[in-house]
Design a protein around this motif. Structure first.
Motif, PDB file in Angstrom:
ATOM      1  N   TRP A 145      40.919  32.682  38.469  1.00  0.00           N
ATOM      2  CA  TRP A 145      40.240  32.332  39.714  1.00  0.00           C
ATOM      3  C   TRP A 145      40.451  30.841  39.988  1.00  0.00           C
ATOM      4  O   TRP A 145      39.997  29.985  39.238  1.00  0.00           O
TER       5      TRP A 145
ATOM      6  N   ALA B 153      40.345  29.435  43.478  1.00  0.00           N
ATOM      7  CA  ALA B 153      40.087  29.144  44.892  1.00  0.00           C
ATOM      8  C   ALA B 153      39.584  27.725  45.105  1.00  0.00           C
ATOM      9  O   ALA B 153      38.965  27.113  44.237  1.00  0.00           O
TER      10      ALA B 153
ATOM     11  N   SER C 186      36.581  38.306  55.721  1.00  0.00           N
ATOM     12  CA  SER C 186      36.773  37.109  54.915  1.00  0.00           C
ATOM     13  C   SER C 186      36.051  35.930  55.547  1.00  0.00           C
ATOM     14  O   SER C 186      36.379  35.500  56.633  1.00  0.00           O
TER      15      SER C 186
ATOM     16  N   ASP D  47      34.030  31.667  44.115  1.00  0.00           N
ATOM     17  CA  ASP D  47      35.418  32.002  43.869  1.00  0.00           C
ATOM     18  C   ASP D  47      35.649  33.497  43.843  1.00  0.00           C
ATOM     19  O   ASP D  47      36.726  33.951  43.531  1.00  0.00           O
ATOM     20  N   ARG D  48      34.642  34.272  44.164  1.00  0.00           N
ATOM     21  CA  ARG D  48      34.846  35.717  44.213  1.00  0.00           C
ATOM     22  C   ARG D  48      35.585  36.083  45.483  1.00  0.00           C
ATOM     23  O   ARG D  48      35.363  35.499  46.532  1.00  0.00           O
ATOM     24  N   PRO D  49      36.406  37.059  45.452  1.00  0.00           N
ATOM     25  CA  PRO D  49      37.174  37.417  46.642  1.00  0.00           C
ATOM     26  C   PRO D  49      36.303  37.999  47.731  1.00  0.00           C
ATOM     27  O   PRO D  49      35.442  38.825  47.480  1.00  0.00           O
TER      28      PRO D  49
ATOM     29  N   TYR E 222      44.240  37.616  46.016  1.00  0.00           N
ATOM     30  CA  TYR E 222      43.375  37.068  47.045  1.00  0.00           C
ATOM     31  C   TYR E 222      43.915  35.683  47.415  1.00  0.00           C
ATOM     32  O   TYR E 222      43.800  34.731  46.644  1.00  0.00           O
TER      33      TYR E 222
ATOM     34  N   GLN F  49      42.472  31.534  46.883  1.00  0.00           N
ATOM     35  CA  GLN F  49      42.096  31.284  48.263  1.00  0.00           C
ATOM     36  C   GLN F  49      41.862  29.790  48.505  1.00  0.00           C
ATOM     37  O   GLN F  49      41.535  29.039  47.593  1.00  0.00           O
TER      38      GLN F  49
ATOM     39  N   SER G 172      43.065  35.016  42.149  1.00  0.00           N
ATOM     40  CA  SER G 172      42.334  34.545  43.327  1.00  0.00           C
ATOM     41  C   SER G 172      42.691  33.084  43.536  1.00  0.00           C
ATOM     42  O   SER G 172      42.365  32.228  42.724  1.00  0.00           O
TER      43      SER G 172
ATOM     44  N   GLU H  95      34.257  34.410  45.846  1.00  0.00           N
ATOM     45  CA  GLU H  95      33.875  34.521  45.319  1.00  0.00           C
ATOM     46  C   GLU H  95      33.286  34.762  44.975  1.00  0.00           C
ATOM     47  O   GLU H  95      32.871  36.379  44.922  1.00  0.00           O
TER      48      GLU H  95
ATOM     49  N   GLU I   9      42.253  37.853  34.469  1.00  0.00           N
ATOM     50  CA  GLU I   9      41.749  37.367  35.750  1.00  0.00           C
ATOM     51  C   GLU I   9      41.807  35.838  35.783  1.00  0.00           C
ATOM     52  O   GLU I   9      41.320  35.176  34.875  1.00  0.00           O
TER      53      GLU I   9
END
Length: 392
Positions: free
Chosen positions: A230, A232, A33, A22-24, A274, A254, A252, A2, A228
């Motif tokens: 997010w 994660a 990663s 939370d950004r990739p 992601y 993740q 996202s 993130e 978008e």
């Protein structure tokens, strides 16, 4: 953080550390990663270098230590009092981070008639109040990292386009769906367990709910312009609930508990996925997402790239720390991807079995690639014959 073409949510002028971003991960300067901790494993404790010279070393060892006796006597004032007196009354932006602000009314914000953005990050604010006088001009409200438990006090702020209440103590998403002009909402690192209260936000393009307690993707069907999402570091087990998002291009998710990619057929327009740090064992189901340009699948248990073949527009594949071991399959599934510029395979058997030859084998299999793992390739056009000689 993130991790990025997206908006930078780092604190201005502070030493605060965000544990969760939370950004990739592919957006962090070519780094692989990472886990969702600070790079040094930060756990919230103050660490003093052994070589540091301190004038009061007893402060570290004596729990009763106090330097009150050394404080000069003077007039004691509230932390918020007169804090903004030096600001121009015509100011369009008020920024005051890490200033121990606890009371919004004490700031007397009503004197600022043209303010469009307020940023009061890393303070001690518990209640959102006394902002009605700014309703005609306020467009961005940033109260990241405060002590807010309830979303209140936004009734008249209908011109808001951006709302950031990340790193607070919020449990429920309420009292914001009347803010029809909102384009982005940030609720990262709260205590939210359910996606709710977003109906009618027709202009919303970005929703950030990373690092909460969410178990299910739901109640998003009305967000027809969402681009978008997010999510994660939650507790999500299934990729259902996305079918009502016709413009979603980035997901996202993740550090969740995803095992099956097949529900992604409901969002064939997806361009960026992601999904590192989940429970994936295969990529079956991804073949329907032919518009994908970025695919981040690191830190799973994937043993085959089967399913990636139809993704003709793929530009970046992040697949570190999986169970990939077949160079022939890598070539078969990826060689025809003309726009593929970046691949990450470190930590896979195909890298660990022969690290000395690994990069050359990838270059031979994928001559169009310009970056392998964290290193960019700086060399003129190399023929396959040249690369074959490098393997000898």
């Amino acid at each position: 953080m993130e991790v990025q073409p997206e908006k930078d949510k780092e604190s201005e002028g502070t030493a605060h550390i965000d544990i969760v971003d939370d950004r990739p991960s592919p957006r962090i300067d070519g780094e692989p990663s990472p886990s969702l901790r600070d790079s040094k494993g930060w756990d919230g404790k103050l660490r003093i270098p052994k070589s540091a010279l301190m004038s009061n070393p007893e402060a570290l060892s004596d729990p009763e230590y106090s330097d009150d006796s050394n404080v000069l006597q003077g007039e004691e004032i509230r932390a918020d009092e007169n804090l903004l007196d030096s600001e121009d009354s015509e100011a369009e932006e008020i920024m005051c981070s890490h200033s121990r602000i606890s009371s919004l009314p004490a700031l007397r914000l009503e004197r600022f008639k043209n303010v469009a953005r307020i940023c009061l990050r890393q303070n001690l604010i518990q209640d959102i109040e006394s902002l009605d006088s700014l309703a005609d001009t306020l467009e961005e409200l940033d109260l990241y990292d405060n002590l807010i438990s309830h979303i209140r006090g936004l009734d008249n702020l209908t011109k808001l386009t951006s709302l950031d209440l990340s790193f607070n103590k919020i449990k429920h998403i309420k009292h914001i769906n009347h803010l029809k002009n909102l384009k982005e909402i940030f609720l990262v690192a709260n205590k939210i367990s359910k996606i709710e209260g977003l109906e009618g936000l027709d202009k919303l393009k970005s929703l950030e709910l990373g690092s909460n307690r969410i178990r299910e993707i739901q109640n998003l069907d009305s967000l027809k312009n969402l681009e978008e999402l997010w999510l994660a570091k939650n507790k999500i087990t299934e990729l259902t609930g996305l079918g009502g998002l016709p413009k979603l291009r980035l997901l996202s998710i993740q550090s969740n508990r995803i095992r099956d990619l097949s529900p992604l057929k409901e969002v064939p327009q997806l361009e960026e996925l992601y999904i590192a740090h989940n429970a994936l064992e295969s990529l079956e189901g991804i073949e329907n997402n032919t518009n994908l340009k970025i695919l981040e699948i690191s830190n799973n248990q994937i043993s085959s790239l089967k399913g990636v073949g139809p993704l003709k527009d793929l530009e970046e594949l992040w697949a570190s720390y999986n169970q990939l071991g077949d160079f022939a399959e890598v070539e078969r599934e990826l060689k025809d991807k003309e726009d593929l510029t970046t691949v990450y395979f470190e930590g896979n058997p195909l890298q660990l079995r022969g690290p000395a030859l690994y990069r050359n084998k990838v270059r031979l299999a994928l001559p169009q690639v310009k970056q392998i793992d964290a290193s960019k390739l700086f060399y003129p056009s190399i023929t396959q014959a040249d690369m074959f000689l490098n393997l000898l």
